[in-house]
Design an enzyme around this catalytic site. Structure first.
Site, mmCIF file in Angstrom:
data_model
loop_
_atom_site.group_PDB
_atom_site.id
_atom_site.type_symbol
_atom_site.label_atom_id
_atom_site.label_comp_id
_atom_site.label_asym_id
_atom_site.label_seq_id
_atom_site.Cartn_x
_atom_site.Cartn_y
_atom_site.Cartn_z
ATOM 1 N N CYS A 1 7.117 -17.959 -30.460
ATOM 2 C CA CYS A 1 7.951 -17.798 -31.649
ATOM 3 C C CYS A 1 7.438 -16.711 -32.585
ATOM 4 C CB CYS A 1 8.047 -19.123 -32.396
ATOM 5 S SG CYS A 1 8.666 -20.485 -31.374
ATOM 6 N N HIS B 1 9.723 -18.608 -39.601
ATOM 7 C CA HIS B 1 10.248 -19.002 -38.297
ATOM 8 C C HIS B 1 11.055 -20.281 -38.455
ATOM 9 C CE1 HIS B 1 10.760 -20.195 -34.239
ATOM 10 N NE2 HIS B 1 9.900 -21.195 -34.327
ATOM 11 N N ASN C 1 16.027 -23.839 -33.022
ATOM 12 C CA ASN C 1 14.859 -22.983 -32.819
ATOM 13 C C ASN C 1 15.145 -22.018 -31.671
ATOM 14 O OD1 ASN C 1 12.384 -21.824 -32.245
ATOM 15 N ND2 ASN C 1 11.246 -23.728 -32.282
#
Length: 326
Positions: free
Chosen positions: A113, A253, A283
């Site tokens: 990520c 994030h 996500n």
């Protein structure tokens, strides 16, 4: 300062929307449970025939069109992804293949990520060092193909998408003011895909054991994510010589709202300044920050001269934070 300006951004999102209500019919979960723990209400899911490079190429072309230049004008193409088309060649090269593009250097960044911010760090250094004048940094993922759709603790979290940014050298006071990045490989097994590499090559047994899907210790990830993202952002602000009050927008994030809010609170950046898209997309790993950045720009929340803070945490464990003058 490493001087560059963002010529354009773009995003590519699959049209298929998977809601929490639909997930309720697939696994033992509820919309209330998912929303309370993650803030996610829906996510995008790529069609079976769509690969990561397809979304990456779409986002890149849109960004190039917005910048008024062709892909052939790029000096380097960086794709951040945890879901590559193939182990080799790189997804960046498959993007070139799809576009019939020859010439620009092309490679992938595998930092989970944190990958897109890793890519931005590399692009900024290449531009500052003269190794490139114009760079494309893409975050692209098809996470839906690597999750176990019978594991309710992970399959509800992830979505598919891509975001791209075109950077070019400039003489203005714009670009990367401060950054912090790192990794702690001792925690690699806390969030990983066990099979498919040289450690555990694909076999009938590995497929049957679902070893090619996401394995995650959620509580451990949460604890380390908040610490790494907040401390990274605080360090990037310090290195940039700015205060939380100076920041125009914070893009963390987009893992889940609890991690994002805890990170924001620790950095002391005002709540109204945090960008959140996790409710609509889930996500998207390396794609979350560039997609959120493009949405913020499209909504007019960022203008020339504004100060942008970004921070991320991912498998590895990796982390990265940056402060940009846009």
């Amino acid at each position: 300062m490493r001087r560059f300006k963002i010529l354009a951004t773009a995003r590519a999102l699959p049209p298929r929307v998977l809601t929490n209500a639909e997930l309720e019919t697939m696994i033992d979960t509820t919309d209330q449970w998912i929303v309370e723990r993650t803030g996610i209400r829906e996510r995008r899911i790529a069609a079976p025939e769509v690969a990561t490079s397809d979304l990456a190429a779409e986002a890149l072309l849109s960004a190039c069109n917005a910048a008024g230049l062709g892909p052939e004008a790029l000096d380097v193409l960086i794709v951040a992804t945890s879901t590559p088309d193939t182990l080799f060649p790189s997804t960046a090269c498959w993007v070139q293949h799809k576009l019939g593009l020859r010439g620009p250097a092309a490679f992938d960044v595998s930092a989970g990520c944190s990958g897109w911010l890793y890519g931005m760090e590399l692009a900024a250094s290449l531009i500052a060092g003269g190794g490139a004048r114009t760079a494309a940094v893409i975050g692209a993922e098809v996470m839906s193909k690597v999750v176990n759709w019978e594991d309710r603790s992970t399959c509800v979290l992830f979505g598919d998408g891509a975001g791209a940014a075109i950077l070019t050298a400039c003489e203005e006071d714009r670009g990367l003011l401060g950054s912090a990045w790192g990794a702690d490989g001792t925690l690699a097994r806390v969030l990983y895909q066990p099979a498919g590499g040289t450690r555990q090559p694909a076999s009938a047994e590995s497929v049957a054991a679902r070893a090619h899907t996401v394995h995650m210790e959620g509580n451990t990830v949460f604890k380390h994510a908040v610490t790494a993202m907040s401390e990274g952002a605080i360090e990037a602000l310090k290195r940039a010589g700015v205060t939380p009050e100076d920041v125009t927008l914070l893009i963390p994030h987009q893992a889940n709202t609890r991690i994002m809010e805890a990170t924001r609170a620790r950095t002391a950046i005002a709540p109204a300044k945090m960008v959140s898209i996790v409710d609509r997309y889930g996500n998207m790993s390396a794609a979350t920050i560039p997609v959120a950045l493009d949405e913020a720009r499209a909504a007019g929340r960022l203008k020339d001269g504004d100060l942008l803070a970004m921070t991320a945490f991912g498998t590895g464990f990796t982390w990265a934070a940056q402060v940009l003058r846009v």
